[in-house]
Design a protein around this motif. Structure first.
Motif, short mmCIF file in Angstrom:
data_model
loop_
_atom_site.label_atom_id
_atom_site.label_comp_id
_atom_site.label_asym_id
_atom_site.label_seq_id
_atom_site.Cartn_x
_atom_site.Cartn_y
_atom_site.Cartn_z
N SER A 156 0.87 -8.96 7.73
CA SER A 156 1.89 -8.55 6.75
C SER A 156 2.64 -7.32 7.26
O SER A 156 2.19 -6.59 8.14
N ARG A 157 3.81 -7.10 6.67
CA ARG A 157 4.61 -5.94 7.04
C ARG A 157 3.82 -4.66 6.76
O ARG A 157 3.84 -3.71 7.53
N ARG A 158 3.09 -4.63 5.65
CA ARG A 158 2.27 -3.47 5.28
C ARG A 158 1.23 -3.18 6.36
O ARG A 158 1.02 -2.04 6.77
N LEU A 159 0.55 -4.23 6.84
CA LEU A 159 -0.48 -4.06 7.88
C LEU A 159 0.13 -3.54 9.17
O LEU A 159 -0.41 -2.65 9.82
N VAL A 160 1.29 -4.10 9.55
CA VAL A 160 1.96 -3.66 10.78
C VAL A 160 2.37 -2.19 10.66
O VAL A 160 2.16 -1.40 11.59
N LEU A 161 2.95 -1.82 9.53
CA LEU A 161 3.36 -0.42 9.33
C LEU A 161 2.15 0.52 9.32
O LEU A 161 2.19 1.61 9.88
N HIS A 162 1.07 0.09 8.67
CA HIS A 162 -0.13 0.91 8.61
C HIS A 162 -0.70 1.14 10.00
O HIS A 162 -1.03 2.27 10.38
N ARG A 163 -0.81 0.07 10.78
CA ARG A 163 -1.35 0.21 12.14
C ARG A 163 -0.42 1.03 13.02
O ARG A 163 -0.88 1.82 13.85
N GLY A 164 0.86 0.85 12.85
CA GLY A 164 1.83 1.63 13.63
C GLY A 164 1.73 3.11 13.30
O GLY A 164 1.75 3.97 14.18
N ALA A 165 1.62 3.42 11.99
CA ALA A 165 1.50 4.82 11.58
C ALA A 165 0.20 5.42 12.08
O ALA A 165 0.17 6.58 12.53
N ALA A 166 -0.88 4.66 12.02
CA ALA A 166 -2.17 5.16 12.51
C ALA A 166 -2.11 5.42 14.01
O ALA A 166 -2.62 6.43 14.51
N GLY A 167 -1.48 4.52 14.75
CA GLY A 167 -1.35 4.71 16.20
C GLY A 167 -0.50 5.90 16.54
O GLY A 167 -0.80 6.68 17.44
#
Length: 146
Positions: free
Chosen positions: A5-16
């Protein structure tokens, strides 16, 4: 296979990104240490090798408005240092405004304190001065052993 999901991609991107930002200064700080040794100054000398291992001189002075003092303590291990350093069995008492600062001599003759545990200094006086700067006016809290 399902798409993230877009939420998961954004979350992982922000964490990285957060990880990279937090690791960046550490990586930059560690990189020069591997290749070059920064010059020592009189208040924060480097202490990464034996320098004769003489017992440090007693001191008693005002530093940045704080009274710092230190002296050798026979018998060591009295909560003030000595552990496995070159002066095993000898400790060194360091006080800031009459409160004990726990210091320890490392095996290579350098000194650390509970306030600046990851920085080494060539003398207890240097440790006390660095602790005063780090405390920035705050009182020392007693080390409870038990």
């Amino acid at each position: 296979m399902s798409r993230p999901s877009r939420r998961l991609v954004l979350h992982r991107g922000a964490a990285g990104l957060a990880g990279a930002v937090l690791a960046g200064p550490a990586a930059v700080a560690a990189a020069p240490a591997a290749h070059a040794r920064p010059a020592a100054d009189k208040d924060h000398p480097r202490a990464d090798g034996p320098a004769g291992h003489e017992m440090p001189e007693p001191f008693d002075e005002m530093y940045e408005g704080r009274h710092i003092e230190g002296w050798p303590e026979e018998g060591g291990h009295g909560g003030h240092g000595g552990h496995d350093g070159p002066h095993e069995g000898m400790g060194f008492v360091v006080r800031i405004d009459n409160d004990d600062l726990h210091v320890m001599e490392n095996a290579n003759g350098s000194w650390v304190s509970v306030v600046n545990h990851y920085e080494t200094f060539t003398s207890p006086r240097g440790v006390a001065r660095a602790a005063v700067r780090e405390l920035n006016g705050a009182d020392l809290v007693p080390v409870v052993t038990g």
